[in-house]
Design a protein around this motif. Structure first.
Motif, PDB file in Angstrom:
ATOM      1  N   VAL A  10      74.692 -18.207 112.048  1.00 53.54           N
ATOM      2  CA  VAL A  10      73.187 -18.209 111.793  1.00 53.54           C
ATOM      3  C   VAL A  10      72.669 -17.727 110.398  1.00 53.54           C
ATOM      4  O   VAL A  10      73.465 -16.563 109.861  1.00 53.54           O
ATOM      5  N   LYS A  11      72.035 -18.244 109.772  1.00 54.17           N
ATOM      6  CA  LYS A  11      71.282 -17.819 108.553  1.00 54.17           C
ATOM      7  C   LYS A  11      70.889 -16.349 108.856  1.00 54.17           C
ATOM      8  O   LYS A  11      70.299 -15.935 109.735  1.00 54.17           O
ATOM      9  N   ASN A  12      70.919 -15.765 107.522  1.00 54.03           N
ATOM     10  CA  ASN A  12      70.410 -14.187 107.503  1.00 54.03           C
ATOM     11  C   ASN A  12      68.948 -14.327 107.170  1.00 54.03           C
ATOM     12  O   ASN A  12      68.614 -13.928 106.077  1.00 54.03           O
ATOM     13  N   ASP A  13      68.050 -14.680 108.105  1.00 58.65           N
ATOM     14  CA  ASP A  13      66.536 -15.169 107.817  1.00 58.65           C
ATOM     15  C   ASP A  13      65.809 -14.327 108.959  1.00 58.65           C
ATOM     16  O   ASP A  13      65.678 -14.872 109.977  1.00 58.65           O
ATOM     17  N   PRO A  14      65.201 -13.216 108.854  1.00 54.31           N
ATOM     18  CA  PRO A  14      64.413 -12.626 109.648  1.00 54.31           C
ATOM     19  C   PRO A  14      63.124 -13.694 110.343  1.00 54.31           C
ATOM     20  O   PRO A  14      62.644 -13.364 111.320  1.00 54.31           O
ATOM     21  N   ASN A  15      62.691 -14.433 109.305  1.00 52.84           N
ATOM     22  CA  ASN A  15      61.823 -15.294 110.043  1.00 52.84           C
ATOM     23  C   ASN A  15      62.198 -16.110 111.131  1.00 52.84           C
ATOM     24  O   ASN A  15      61.480 -16.985 111.823  1.00 52.84           O
ATOM     25  N   LEU A  16      63.558 -16.334 111.485  1.00 52.22           N
ATOM     26  CA  LEU A  16      64.127 -17.096 112.425  1.00 52.22           C
ATOM     27  C   LEU A  16      63.945 -16.445 113.767  1.00 52.22           C
ATOM     28  O   LEU A  16      63.840 -17.198 115.035  1.00 52.22           O
ATOM     29  N   VAL A  17      63.524 -15.001 113.989  1.00 49.03           N
ATOM     30  CA  VAL A  17      63.287 -14.528 115.250  1.00 49.03           C
ATOM     31  C   VAL A  17      62.102 -14.984 116.155  1.00 49.03           C
ATOM     32  O   VAL A  17      61.222 -15.503 115.406  1.00 49.03           O
ATOM     33  N   ASN A  18      62.392 -15.353 117.412  1.00 52.66           N
ATOM     34  CA  ASN A  18      61.471 -15.975 118.202  1.00 52.66           C
ATOM     35  C   ASN A  18      61.211 -17.464 117.929  1.00 52.66           C
ATOM     36  O   ASN A  18      60.155 -18.065 118.382  1.00 52.66           O
ATOM     37  N   GLN A  19      62.009 -18.107 117.075  1.00 49.31           N
ATOM     38  CA  GLN A  19      61.954 -19.567 116.922  1.00 49.31           C
ATOM     39  C   GLN A  19      62.789 -20.157 117.825  1.00 49.31           C
ATOM     40  O   GLN A  19      63.945 -19.628 118.258  1.00 49.31           O
ATOM     41  N   ASP A  35      71.407 -32.603 124.682  1.00 50.80           N
ATOM     42  CA  ASP A  35      70.536 -31.605 123.764  1.00 50.80           C
ATOM     43  C   ASP A  35      70.043 -30.524 124.414  1.00 50.80           C
ATOM     44  O   ASP A  35      68.854 -30.471 124.844  1.00 50.80           O
ATOM     45  N   PRO A  36      70.780 -29.678 124.215  1.00 50.97           N
ATOM     46  CA  PRO A  36      70.356 -28.236 124.814  1.00 50.97           C
ATOM     47  C   PRO A  36      69.372 -27.415 123.440  1.00 50.97           C
ATOM     48  O   PRO A  36      69.035 -28.098 122.481  1.00 50.97           O
ATOM     49  N   LYS A  37      69.209 -26.301 123.774  1.00 53.23           N
ATOM     50  CA  LYS A  37      68.366 -25.324 122.767  1.00 53.23           C
ATOM     51  C   LYS A  37      69.108 -24.076 122.404  1.00 53.23           C
ATOM     52  O   LYS A  37      69.847 -23.346 123.326  1.00 53.23           O
ATOM     53  N   LEU A  38      68.752 -23.571 121.116  1.00 56.25           N
ATOM     54  CA  LEU A  38      69.090 -22.100 120.689  1.00 56.25           C
ATOM     55  C   LEU A  38      67.629 -21.518 120.340  1.00 56.25           C
ATOM     56  O   LEU A  38      66.791 -21.926 120.201  1.00 56.25           O
ATOM     57  N   ALA A  39      68.019 -20.149 120.937  1.00 60.97           N
ATOM     58  CA  ALA A  39      66.720 -19.102 120.528  1.00 60.97           C
ATOM     59  C   ALA A  39      67.358 -17.945 119.810  1.00 60.97           C
ATOM     60  O   ALA A  39      68.245 -17.371 120.178  1.00 60.97           O
ATOM     61  N   ILE A  40      66.665 -17.338 118.866  1.00 64.32           N
ATOM     62  CA  ILE A  40      67.144 -16.040 118.150  1.00 64.32           C
ATOM     63  C   ILE A  40      66.687 -14.860 118.909  1.00 64.32           C
ATOM     64  O   ILE A  40      65.427 -14.857 119.258  1.00 64.32           O
ATOM     65  N   PHE A  50      68.670 -25.810 128.748  1.00 69.89           N
ATOM     66  CA  PHE A  50      69.478 -24.625 128.689  1.00 69.89           C
ATOM     67  C   PHE A  50      69.451 -24.111 127.228  1.00 69.89           C
ATOM     68  O   PHE A  50      69.378 -24.692 126.323  1.00 69.89           O
ATOM     69  N   GLN A  51      69.179 -22.701 127.373  1.00 65.05           N
ATOM     70  CA  GLN A  51      68.892 -22.078 126.128  1.00 65.05           C
ATOM     71  C   GLN A  51      69.891 -20.871 125.922  1.00 65.05           C
ATOM     72  O   GLN A  51      70.062 -20.139 126.834  1.00 65.05           O
ATOM     73  N   SER A  52      70.494 -20.903 124.816  1.00 67.77           N
ATOM     74  CA  SER A  52      71.321 -19.877 124.319  1.00 67.77           C
ATOM     75  C   SER A  52      70.772 -19.037 123.476  1.00 67.77           C
ATOM     76  O   SER A  52      70.172 -19.356 122.449  1.00 67.77           O
ATOM     77  N   ASN A  53      70.661 -17.759 123.757  1.00 69.26           N
ATOM     78  CA  ASN A  53      70.059 -16.517 122.559  1.00 69.26           C
ATOM     79  C   ASN A  53      71.491 -16.261 121.705  1.00 69.26           C
ATOM     80  O   ASN A  53      72.307 -15.806 122.025  1.00 69.26           O
ATOM     81  N   VAL A  54      71.138 -16.396 120.568  1.00 67.21           N
ATOM     82  CA  VAL A  54      71.923 -16.434 119.402  1.00 67.21           C
ATOM     83  C   VAL A  54      71.378 -15.119 118.431  1.00 67.21           C
ATOM     84  O   VAL A  54      70.184 -14.747 118.531  1.00 67.21           O
ATOM     85  N   PHE A  55      72.073 -14.669 117.335  1.00 67.92           N
ATOM     86  CA  PHE A  55      71.778 -13.584 116.608  1.00 67.92           C
ATOM     87  C   PHE A  55      71.612 -13.951 115.057  1.00 67.92           C
ATOM     88  O   PHE A  55      72.564 -14.646 114.674  1.00 67.92           O
ATOM     89  N   ILE A  56      70.783 -13.565 114.341  1.00 69.35           N
ATOM     90  CA  ILE A  56      71.002 -13.703 112.913  1.00 69.35           C
ATOM     91  C   ILE A  56      71.926 -13.183 112.320  1.00 69.35           C
ATOM     92  O   ILE A  56      72.586 -12.336 112.697  1.00 69.35           O
ATOM     93  N   ASN A  57      72.668 -13.862 111.300  1.00 69.71           N
ATOM     94  CA  ASN A  57      73.658 -13.468 110.464  1.00 69.71           C
ATOM     95  C   ASN A  57      74.843 -13.393 111.468  1.00 69.71           C
ATOM     96  O   ASN A  57      75.908 -12.389 111.305  1.00 69.71           O
ATOM     97  N   ASN A  58      75.134 -14.010 112.648  1.00 69.98           N
ATOM     98  CA  ASN A  58      76.299 -13.975 113.357  1.00 69.98           C
ATOM     99  C   ASN A  58      76.538 -15.146 113.832  1.00 69.98           C
ATOM    100  O   ASN A  58      75.867 -16.153 113.726  1.00 69.98           O
ATOM    101  N   ASN A  59      78.023 -15.189 114.237  1.00 73.18           N
ATOM    102  CA  ASN A  59      78.709 -16.681 114.405  1.00 73.18           C
ATOM    103  C   ASN A  59      78.167 -17.265 115.844  1.00 73.18           C
ATOM    104  O   ASN A  59      78.030 -16.326 116.874  1.00 73.18           O
ATOM    105  N   VAL A  60      78.255 -18.490 116.109  1.00 79.32           N
ATOM    106  CA  VAL A  60      78.095 -19.171 117.238  1.00 79.32           C
ATOM    107  C   VAL A  60      79.273 -20.196 117.301  1.00 79.32           C
ATOM    108  O   VAL A  60      79.368 -21.036 116.220  1.00 79.32           O
ATOM    109  N   LYS A  61      79.905 -20.274 118.331  1.00 78.79           N
ATOM    110  CA  LYS A  61      80.923 -20.987 118.545  1.00 78.79           C
ATOM    111  C   LYS A  61      80.763 -21.956 119.568  1.00 78.79           C
ATOM    112  O   LYS A  61      80.231 -21.456 120.856  1.00 78.79           O
ATOM    113  N   TRP A  62      81.139 -23.216 119.731  1.00 73.36           N
ATOM    114  CA  TRP A  62      81.016 -24.217 120.845  1.00 73.36           C
ATOM    115  C   TRP A  62      82.302 -24.592 121.137  1.00 73.36           C
ATOM    116  O   TRP A  62      83.208 -25.065 120.262  1.00 73.36           O
ATOM    117  N   LEU A  63      82.519 -24.464 122.552  1.00 76.95           N
ATOM    118  CA  LEU A  63      84.067 -24.873 123.246  1.00 76.95           C
ATOM    119  C   LEU A  63      83.835 -25.897 124.265  1.00 76.95           C
ATOM    120  O   LEU A  63      82.784 -25.799 124.774  1.00 76.95           O
TER     121      LEU A  63
END
Length: 147
Positions: free
Chosen positions: A108-117, A140-145, A49-62
């Protein structure tokens, strides 16, 4: 459009709580992940399972219970250093807010190098039944930027 993302772990709590020493496969079969940004698993497994998240934005797990009389608390989110994945957050461990229905949240860190990681991580959670009785589990799921 970059935005905060909410990831929800829904647990078949009565089933999972009733298993004395569940295998990881049994834990996974009692859990379902979803998010508000079209997250999915290509093969239907929690591990993929992969959630797509965004640089410099919040991720919340419920945590959510599929059964009355139980609750699910997110205890922590822990970065797993595997192959070529990277940690999207400033800390390797994101602590939950505590309590029977606690959740976890981080930016999420404000780091453009994270794109596609990819970020492979562990969700540690507890299932509470009546009173203060609970059992702890992990998935153990995954996140992608998002690009």
């Amino acid at each position: 459009m970059a935005k905060p993302v909410v990831i929800t772990l829904t647990v078949q709590t009565a089933n999972l709580y009733g298993i004395d020493t569940p295998s990881q496969t049994e834990v996974d079969s009692c859990c379902r992940l979803s998010d508000d940004n079209s997250g999915s698993s290509p093969n239907g497994t929690l591990e993929d399972f992969q959630s797509n998240v965004f640089i410099n934005n919040n991720v919340k797990w419920l945590g959510a219970s599929a059964d009355p009389g139980y609750s699910v608390a997110i205890d922590s989110i822990v970065y797993e250093s595997k192959s070529n994945d990277v940690n999207f957050f400033d800390n390797a461990t994101i602590s939950g807010s505590g309590g029977r229905s606690g959740n976890a949240s981080a930016n999420v860190k404000n780091d453009p190098n994270l794109v596609n990681q990819l970020d492979i991580y562990t969700v540690n959670f507890s299932v509470y039944s009546s009173g203060t009785s609970y059992k702890a589990f992990s998935i153990d799921p995954k996140l992608a930027i998002n690009p």
